[in-house]
Design a protein around this motif. Structure first.
Motif, short mmCIF file in Angstrom:
data_model
loop_
_atom_site.label_atom_id
_atom_site.label_comp_id
_atom_site.label_asym_id
_atom_site.label_seq_id
_atom_site.Cartn_x
_atom_site.Cartn_y
_atom_site.Cartn_z
N ALA A 43 0.81 -1.22 0.00
CA ALA A 43 0.00 0.00 0.00
C ALA A 43 0.84 1.26 0.00
O ALA A 43 0.30 2.37 -0.15
CB ALA A 43 -0.93 0.00 1.21
N GLY A 44 2.15 1.12 0.20
CA GLY A 44 3.02 2.30 0.27
C GLY A 44 2.82 3.10 1.52
O GLY A 44 2.98 4.32 1.53
N LEU A 45 2.49 2.42 2.63
CA LEU A 45 2.25 3.07 3.91
C LEU A 45 3.42 2.86 4.85
O LEU A 45 4.17 1.88 4.72
CB LEU A 45 0.97 2.52 4.55
N PRO A 46 3.60 3.75 5.82
CA PRO A 46 4.67 3.55 6.82
C PRO A 46 4.48 2.24 7.56
O PRO A 46 3.34 1.81 7.81
CB PRO A 46 4.50 4.75 7.76
N GLN A 47 5.59 1.62 7.93
CA GLN A 47 5.51 0.37 8.67
C GLN A 47 4.73 0.57 9.97
O GLN A 47 4.94 1.54 10.69
CB GLN A 47 6.92 -0.15 8.99
N GLY A 48 3.83 -0.34 10.25
CA GLY A 48 3.00 -0.25 11.44
C GLY A 48 1.61 0.30 11.18
O GLY A 48 0.75 0.24 12.07
N SER A 49 1.37 0.84 9.96
CA SER A 49 0.07 1.43 9.67
C SER A 49 -1.05 0.39 9.74
O SER A 49 -2.12 0.64 10.31
CB SER A 49 0.08 2.06 8.27
N THR A 50 -0.82 -0.78 9.17
CA THR A 50 -1.84 -1.82 9.18
C THR A 50 -2.08 -2.33 10.59
O THR A 50 -3.23 -2.59 10.99
CB THR A 50 -1.44 -2.98 8.25
N SER A 51 -1.01 -2.47 11.37
CA SER A 51 -1.16 -2.91 12.76
C SER A 51 -1.96 -1.91 13.59
O SER A 51 -2.69 -2.30 14.50
CB SER A 51 0.22 -3.14 13.39
N ASN A 52 -1.81 -0.63 13.29
CA ASN A 52 -2.58 0.38 14.01
C ASN A 52 -4.07 0.25 13.73
O ASN A 52 -4.90 0.53 14.59
CB ASN A 52 -2.11 1.78 13.62
N LEU A 53 -4.42 -0.18 12.53
CA LEU A 53 -5.82 -0.34 12.18
C LEU A 53 -6.36 -1.69 12.65
O LEU A 53 -7.47 -1.77 13.19
CB LEU A 53 -6.00 -0.24 10.65
N ALA A 54 -5.59 -2.74 12.43
CA ALA A 54 -6.03 -4.10 12.76
C ALA A 54 -4.86 -4.79 13.46
O ALA A 54 -3.93 -5.28 12.79
CB ALA A 54 -6.42 -4.86 11.50
N ARG A 55 -4.89 -4.84 14.78
CA ARG A 55 -3.71 -5.26 15.54
C ARG A 55 -3.41 -6.75 15.40
O ARG A 55 -2.26 -7.16 15.51
CB ARG A 55 -3.87 -4.90 17.02
N THR A 56 -4.42 -7.55 15.20
CA THR A 56 -4.22 -8.99 15.09
C THR A 56 -4.52 -9.46 13.67
O THR A 56 -5.14 -8.75 12.88
CB THR A 56 -5.12 -9.75 16.07
N ARG A 57 -4.09 -10.68 13.38
CA ARG A 57 -4.41 -11.24 12.07
C ARG A 57 -5.91 -11.42 11.91
O ARG A 57 -6.47 -11.18 10.84
CB ARG A 57 -3.69 -12.58 11.89
N ALA A 58 -6.57 -11.84 12.97
CA ALA A 58 -8.03 -12.00 12.92
C ALA A 58 -8.70 -10.67 12.58
O ALA A 58 -9.64 -10.63 11.77
CB ALA A 58 -8.55 -12.54 14.25
N ALA A 59 -8.23 -9.59 13.18
CA ALA A 59 -8.82 -8.28 12.90
C ALA A 59 -8.57 -7.86 11.45
O ALA A 59 -9.43 -7.25 10.81
CB ALA A 59 -8.25 -7.24 13.86
N LEU A 60 -7.39 -8.20 10.93
CA LEU A 60 -7.09 -7.87 9.54
C LEU A 60 -8.00 -8.64 8.59
O LEU A 60 -8.51 -8.10 7.60
CB LEU A 60 -5.62 -8.17 9.24
N LEU A 61 -8.23 -9.91 8.89
CA LEU A 61 -9.11 -10.72 8.05
C LEU A 61 -10.55 -10.20 8.12
O LEU A 61 -11.25 -10.15 7.10
CB LEU A 61 -9.07 -12.18 8.50
N GLU A 62 -11.00 -9.80 9.29
CA GLU A 62 -12.34 -9.25 9.42
C GLU A 62 -12.47 -7.94 8.63
O GLU A 62 -13.51 -7.69 7.99
CB GLU A 62 -12.68 -9.03 10.88
#
Length: 211
Positions: A43-62
């Motif tokens: 996505a071209g985002l700073p490292q940690g951006s996705t973790s800030n939105l969805a901290r766990t893998r389950a949250a990312l999948l949801e």
């Protein structure tokens, strides 16, 4: 950062960007290729951006499932669904017209999926399989699926089905079978024409709705 403007996207935009990137990674790399770091990089985002939105893998999948549902809901506009206001509104459609309207809408949706949204389909299959192993994801996936199943039930009832719930199961199963077969199955090499899809759908409807 937004590579086009040099500014960090607004939260809603960033959420969509992360979710859309997750769906792309699922389609291109499979479940193993979906990681928080991979989403940030793609996505071209700073490292940690996705973790800030969805901290766990389950949250990312949801997050990916919810975005998938949003994008699939946009495949057909409300005006393209049977029952949308028309100049002839106010009179009940004839059975033949109702069947034709449902077949037209379903075939249009299937053709758009197969010709424009194949990545969404592949991502959906990845998420569907993962949902069989994650009860929390299963619940989110099933809620998203109702957005397709419930309108189908309503369309069939309006077309004269005496058992719209049972007929919706048959129609959804047929649609899923066509989509899978033409994306990842034996018929993946060519996209059926919309006319062919409409004819097959009308034949199925005729068998269900006419005695």
């Amino acid at each position: 950062m937004d590579s086009r403007s040099g500014r960090a996207p607004a939260p809603a935009t960033r959420r969509q960007l992360i979710a859309d990137t997750a769906l792309t990674l699922l389609a291109e790399c499979g479940m193993r290729g979906l990681t928080h770091r991979a989403v940030d990089e793609a996505a071209g985002l700073p490292q940690g951006s996705t973790s800030n939105l969805a901290r766990t893998r389950a949250a990312l999948l949801e997050t990916a499932v919810r975005r998938l549902a949003e994008r699939e809901a946009a495949v057909l506009t409300p005006r393209e669904l049977p029952g949308a206001p028309t100049q002839g509104a106010g009179t009940a459609p004839r059975p033949d017209d109702a069947v034709a309207a449902v077949a037209g809408a379903v075939s249009l949706a299937l053709h758009r999926y197969l010709s424009r949204h194949r990545q969404l389909l592949i991502a959906r299959y990845e998420l569907a399989l993962e949902a069989t192993r994650r009860p929390e994801l299963r619940a989110v996936y099933d809620r998203a699926g109702r957005a397709f199943r419930e309108p189908m039930t309503a369309m069939l009832a309006a077309a004269g089905s005496a058992e719209p719930e049972r007929h919706a199961l048959s129609m959804v199963a047929w649609c899923d079978g066509v989509l899978f077969s033409c994306t990842a199955g034996q018929f993946h090499a060519a996209v059926p024409t919309r006319d062919a899809l409409r004819t097959s759908c009308a034949e199925l409807l005729d068998g269900m709705l006419r005695r």
